[in-house]
Design a protein around this motif. Sequence first.
Motif, PDB file in Angstrom:
ATOM      1  N   TYR A  32      -0.934  -8.167   7.754  1.00 52.98           N
ATOM      2  CA  TYR A  32      -0.745  -7.318   8.934  1.00 52.98           C
ATOM      3  C   TYR A  32      -1.714  -6.136   8.860  1.00 52.98           C
ATOM      4  O   TYR A  32      -1.312  -4.996   8.569  1.00 52.98           O
ATOM      5  N   PRO A  33      -2.999  -6.371   9.108  1.00 58.14           N
ATOM      6  CA  PRO A  33      -3.995  -5.287   8.992  1.00 58.14           C
ATOM      7  C   PRO A  33      -3.765  -4.147   9.983  1.00 58.14           C
ATOM      8  O   PRO A  33      -4.295  -3.049   9.787  1.00 58.14           O
ATOM      9  N   GLY A  34      -3.006  -4.402  11.030  1.00 59.95           N
ATOM     10  CA  GLY A  34      -2.756  -3.354  12.010  1.00 59.95           C
ATOM     11  C   GLY A  34      -1.715  -2.335  11.579  1.00 59.95           C
ATOM     12  O   GLY A  34      -1.543  -1.298  12.237  1.00 59.95           O
ATOM     13  N   MET A  35      -1.001  -2.608  10.481  1.00 60.95           N
ATOM     14  CA  MET A  35      -0.019  -1.656   9.976  1.00 60.95           C
ATOM     15  C   MET A  35      -0.747  -0.609   9.131  1.00 60.95           C
ATOM     16  O   MET A  35      -1.197  -0.896   8.023  1.00 60.95           O
ATOM     17  N   LYS A  36      -0.889   0.587   9.665  1.00 61.20           N
ATOM     18  CA  LYS A  36      -1.698   1.619   9.032  1.00 61.20           C
ATOM     19  C   LYS A  36      -0.831   2.584   8.218  1.00 61.20           C
ATOM     20  O   LYS A  36       0.195   3.068   8.700  1.00 61.20           O
ATOM     21  N   PRO A  37      -1.254   2.899   6.988  1.00 63.08           N
ATOM     22  CA  PRO A  37      -0.483   3.839   6.165  1.00 63.08           C
ATOM     23  C   PRO A  37      -0.838   5.286   6.482  1.00 63.08           C
ATOM     24  O   PRO A  37      -1.974   5.612   6.827  1.00 63.08           O
ATOM     25  N   SER A  38       0.126   6.152   6.358  1.00 66.28           N
ATOM     26  CA  SER A  38      -0.098   7.596   6.451  1.00 66.28           C
ATOM     27  C   SER A  38       1.034   8.269   5.696  1.00 66.28           C
ATOM     28  O   SER A  38       1.911   7.602   5.138  1.00 66.28           O
ATOM     29  N   THR A  39       1.039   9.573   5.667  1.00 66.49           N
ATOM     30  CA  THR A  39       2.098  10.309   4.979  1.00 66.49           C
ATOM     31  C   THR A  39       2.924  11.085   5.987  1.00 66.49           C
ATOM     32  O   THR A  39       2.484  11.370   7.101  1.00 66.49           O
ATOM     33  N   GLY A  40       4.135  11.426   5.606  1.00 72.69           N
ATOM     34  CA  GLY A  40       5.005  12.213   6.464  1.00 72.69           C
ATOM     35  C   GLY A  40       6.198  12.703   5.679  1.00 72.69           C
ATOM     36  O   GLY A  40       6.425  12.293   4.535  1.00 72.69           O
ATOM     37  N   THR A  41       6.958  13.582   6.280  1.00 74.04           N
ATOM     38  CA  THR A  41       8.160  14.123   5.645  1.00 74.04           C
ATOM     39  C   THR A  41       9.381  13.527   6.327  1.00 74.04           C
ATOM     40  O   THR A  41       9.578  13.713   7.536  1.00 74.04           O
ATOM     41  N   THR A  48      18.320  16.754   3.574  1.00 71.28           N
ATOM     42  CA  THR A  48      17.277  16.866   2.555  1.00 71.28           C
ATOM     43  C   THR A  48      16.019  16.162   3.054  1.00 71.28           C
ATOM     44  O   THR A  48      16.085  15.263   3.906  1.00 71.28           O
ATOM     45  N   GLN A  49      14.873  16.586   2.535  1.00 72.92           N
ATOM     46  CA  GLN A  49      13.595  16.041   2.983  1.00 72.92           C
ATOM     47  C   GLN A  49      12.770  15.549   1.802  1.00 72.92           C
ATOM     48  O   GLN A  49      12.921  16.024   0.679  1.00 72.92           O
ATOM     49  N   LYS A  50      11.882  14.597   2.094  1.00 69.31           N
ATOM     50  CA  LYS A  50      11.001  14.069   1.040  1.00 69.31           C
ATOM     51  C   LYS A  50       9.706  13.577   1.667  1.00 69.31           C
ATOM     52  O   LYS A  50       9.714  12.980   2.751  1.00 69.31           O
ATOM     53  N   ASP A  51       8.599  13.847   0.991  1.00 70.89           N
ATOM     54  CA  ASP A  51       7.294  13.342   1.431  1.00 70.89           C
ATOM     55  C   ASP A  51       7.172  11.879   1.041  1.00 70.89           C
ATOM     56  O   ASP A  51       7.325  11.526  -0.139  1.00 70.89           O
ATOM     57  N   LEU A  52       6.893  11.018   2.024  1.00 70.36           N
ATOM     58  CA  LEU A  52       6.866   9.576   1.807  1.00 70.36           C
ATOM     59  C   LEU A  52       5.660   8.950   2.489  1.00 70.36           C
ATOM     60  O   LEU A  52       5.026   9.551   3.359  1.00 70.36           O
ATOM     61  N   ILE A  53       5.377   7.710   2.087  1.00 75.84           N
ATOM     62  CA  ILE A  53       4.385   6.888   2.783  1.00 75.84           C
ATOM     63  C   ILE A  53       5.075   6.188   3.951  1.00 75.84           C
ATOM     64  O   ILE A  53       6.204   5.716   3.828  1.00 75.84           O
ATOM     65  N   LYS A  54       4.398   6.128   5.088  1.00 71.83           N
ATOM     66  CA  LYS A  54       4.945   5.387   6.218  1.00 71.83           C
ATOM     67  C   LYS A  54       3.877   4.446   6.769  1.00 71.83           C
ATOM     68  O   LYS A  54       2.671   4.705   6.647  1.00 71.83           O
ATOM     69  N   LEU A  55       4.338   3.345   7.331  1.00 70.83           N
ATOM     70  CA  LEU A  55       3.462   2.364   7.970  1.00 70.83           C
ATOM     71  C   LEU A  55       3.730   2.368   9.458  1.00 70.83           C
ATOM     72  O   LEU A  55       4.884   2.267   9.892  1.00 70.83           O
ATOM     73  N   ILE A  56       2.665   2.496  10.245  1.00 67.06           N
ATOM     74  CA  ILE A  56       2.782   2.553  11.704  1.00 67.06           C
ATOM     75  C   ILE A  56       1.928   1.441  12.308  1.00 67.06           C
ATOM     76  O   ILE A  56       0.776   1.246  11.916  1.00 67.06           O
ATOM     77  N   GLY A  57       2.487   0.705  13.228  1.00 66.04           N
ATOM     78  CA  GLY A  57       1.720  -0.356  13.873  1.00 66.04           C
ATOM     79  C   GLY A  57       2.552  -1.154  14.849  1.00 66.04           C
ATOM     80  O   GLY A  57       3.690  -0.783  15.178  1.00 66.04           O
ATOM     81  N   TYR A  63       7.817 -13.909  23.928  1.00 67.00           N
ATOM     82  CA  TYR A  63       9.052 -13.980  24.700  1.00 67.00           C
ATOM     83  C   TYR A  63       8.760 -14.577  26.067  1.00 67.00           C
ATOM     84  O   TYR A  63       7.893 -14.084  26.799  1.00 67.00           O
ATOM     85  N   GLU A  64       9.497 -15.643  26.389  1.00 64.99           N
ATOM     86  CA  GLU A  64       9.346 -16.318  27.676  1.00 64.99           C
ATOM     87  C   GLU A  64       7.886 -16.686  27.945  1.00 64.99           C
ATOM     88  O   GLU A  64       7.376 -16.536  29.053  1.00 64.99           O
ATOM     89  N   GLY A  65       7.209 -17.149  26.884  1.00 67.60           N
ATOM     90  CA  GLY A  65       5.838 -17.613  27.036  1.00 67.60           C
ATOM     91  C   GLY A  65       4.791 -16.521  27.100  1.00 67.60           C
ATOM     92  O   GLY A  65       3.601 -16.813  27.269  1.00 67.60           O
ATOM     93  N   ARG A  66       5.202 -15.272  26.972  1.00 71.88           N
ATOM     94  CA  ARG A  66       4.251 -14.160  27.015  1.00 71.88           C
ATOM     95  C   ARG A  66       4.238 -13.447  25.671  1.00 71.88           C
ATOM     96  O   ARG A  66       5.222 -13.491  24.920  1.00 71.88           O
ATOM     97  N   SER A  67       3.139 -12.778  25.365  1.00 73.53           N
ATOM     98  CA  SER A  67       2.976 -12.095  24.083  1.00 73.53           C
ATOM     99  C   SER A  67       3.082 -10.587  24.272  1.00 73.53           C
ATOM    100  O   SER A  67       2.486 -10.027  25.196  1.00 73.53           O
ATOM    101  N   TYR A  68       3.855  -9.940  23.416  1.00 71.82           N
ATOM    102  CA  TYR A  68       4.034  -8.490  23.460  1.00 71.82           C
ATOM    103  C   TYR A  68       3.837  -7.909  22.060  1.00 71.82           C
ATOM    104  O   TYR A  68       4.075  -8.579  21.059  1.00 71.82           O
ATOM    105  N   ASN A  69       3.425  -6.666  22.026  1.00 76.18           N
ATOM    106  CA  ASN A  69       3.307  -5.944  20.761  1.00 76.18           C
ATOM    107  C   ASN A  69       4.365  -4.841  20.721  1.00 76.18           C
ATOM    108  O   ASN A  69       4.351  -3.927  21.544  1.00 76.18           O
ATOM    109  N   PHE A  70       5.259  -4.928  19.760  1.00 73.86           N
ATOM    110  CA  PHE A  70       6.333  -3.960  19.652  1.00 73.86           C
ATOM    111  C   PHE A  70       5.971  -2.900  18.616  1.00 73.86           C
ATOM    112  O   PHE A  70       5.689  -3.230  17.461  1.00 73.86           O
ATOM    113  N   PRO A  71       5.999  -1.625  18.990  1.00 74.29           N
ATOM    114  CA  PRO A  71       5.625  -0.554  18.051  1.00 74.29           C
ATOM    115  C   PRO A  71       6.756  -0.256  17.062  1.00 74.29           C
ATOM    116  O   PRO A  71       7.910  -0.047  17.463  1.00 74.29           O
TER     117      PRO A  71
END
Length: 470
Positions: A32-41, A48-57, A63-71
């Motif tokens: 899944y090359p479209g899943m990009k890493p970044s940091t966040g809290t 409580t809070q913690k600095d972590l790695i997150k993946l966004i993509g 669905y019903e013969g059509r293609s969708y991209n879900f964020p």
Amino acid sequence: MDLSSEKIHRTLSKYKFHDVAVEELQKIHRIYPGMKPSTGTYTFSDSTQKDLIKLIGNIPVQYEGRSYNFPVLLWLLDSFPFTPPICLLRPTANMVIREGKHVNAQGRIYLPGLHNWDHPKSSVVGLLNEMTAKFAEDPPLSTKSMGEDKDPQDLLAFVSNLQINDGGSRSHHQLNNKVSVVGGGDLGMATVMSILSKCKVDKLVFIDVAESSTKGGSTDLEIFSLPKVEVSRDFSASAGSRVVVVTANAWSSEQSYVSVVQTNVDLYRGFIPNLARLSPNAVMIIASQPVDLMSQVAWRQSGLPPTHVIGAGCNLDSERLSHVLDINLNTHRPAWVIGELSDDKVPVMSNTQLSSSVQPEIATGSASTKPLLDRAFEMIKSRGQRSWSVGLSIADITNSVLLDKKKTHSVSTLAQGWCGIGSEVFLSLPCIMGAKGSTRLAGVFLGPEEDAKLRDSVSSLSNLMSQLRI
């Protein structure tokens, strides 16, 4: 996958399994090359809070013969990959979340793969594949103009070209009055029926725990198909609950009391953490026995704040005591039974009238009120703790939470610091119950007899807790 940026490198260096985490991230990038890493809290439910790695993509969904991209957004905890990620949908301003079995109203994603996470068998790649399959069956996003009960096939065409930004997920849904009851048998069934009668619920999920000795009842509920009731054996069905009631017990044939209680502790360990993860903002009401010990066990295993884990405790006795004082003895003041749910529990009275709008306070023990309290207490001692009566008591507490009634209930709660109690124990104390959980009433001076009973309970419960493997 580029993990060389200073922020990502610094955050990853704090991960407990750094090398394994990096290897997993590289695998994700290959599939899944479209899943990009970044940091966040990340802010947890206890603030409580913690600095972590997150993946966004985006994940591709057919669905019903059509293609969708879900964020989507995946937060990787610092024990990744041995713990599952926290998964969220990221709808745009023109989209609305369709709450369902695998997604709650806030966009939190719940899947069997998360519930049964077991590295190295489990992986993010497998999880994303599962999302693709589940979302194809029941798309979790639709346009704002669509009603929640309409067919989702008219998903926006622009979803396939969504631009990812760094904002969090948003939902315009109001909180649903969803309640889950975990554990079958007479008490589980009584609780379900009482909540349906007493409370305005949008959905009630009944989960019959296979390992519980109090199982049963789910088949009848399925046969007669009650409105608003969902019967399930999958804990993920409880996701997004505002109240979670646990009635499950697992009594063993062990000889010692500690060994018998340990079987319940072991049972809890198998599902309490998952229930808390699936409904991180819920108020958890414990009705398993012994209720004071099991409430403390649930609190420690769940990681929820102590205001969100309570036991049914002495609420039933307290309601009975107030009723006797009001109807039989013509004393129109609230009263509560406090302490351990045992022979050491003691009655106390409020210094305000039943009809008063002032926040109640516990009246200081006095010679004038003690005979009256003792008489009323004797009148309720012969009444047992039957399943249906306990179920009604649980429903009353649930109603206070759902409607944010701010009613005072005597529930098992963390007693540390109350009236000089230094030990970490749970006892029934008068607490104001509302949507945000419990708030204890201030402690007062108790009479020597009552104080001695509380101290004995603290000592006994502390000793038993020290022998259990939580």
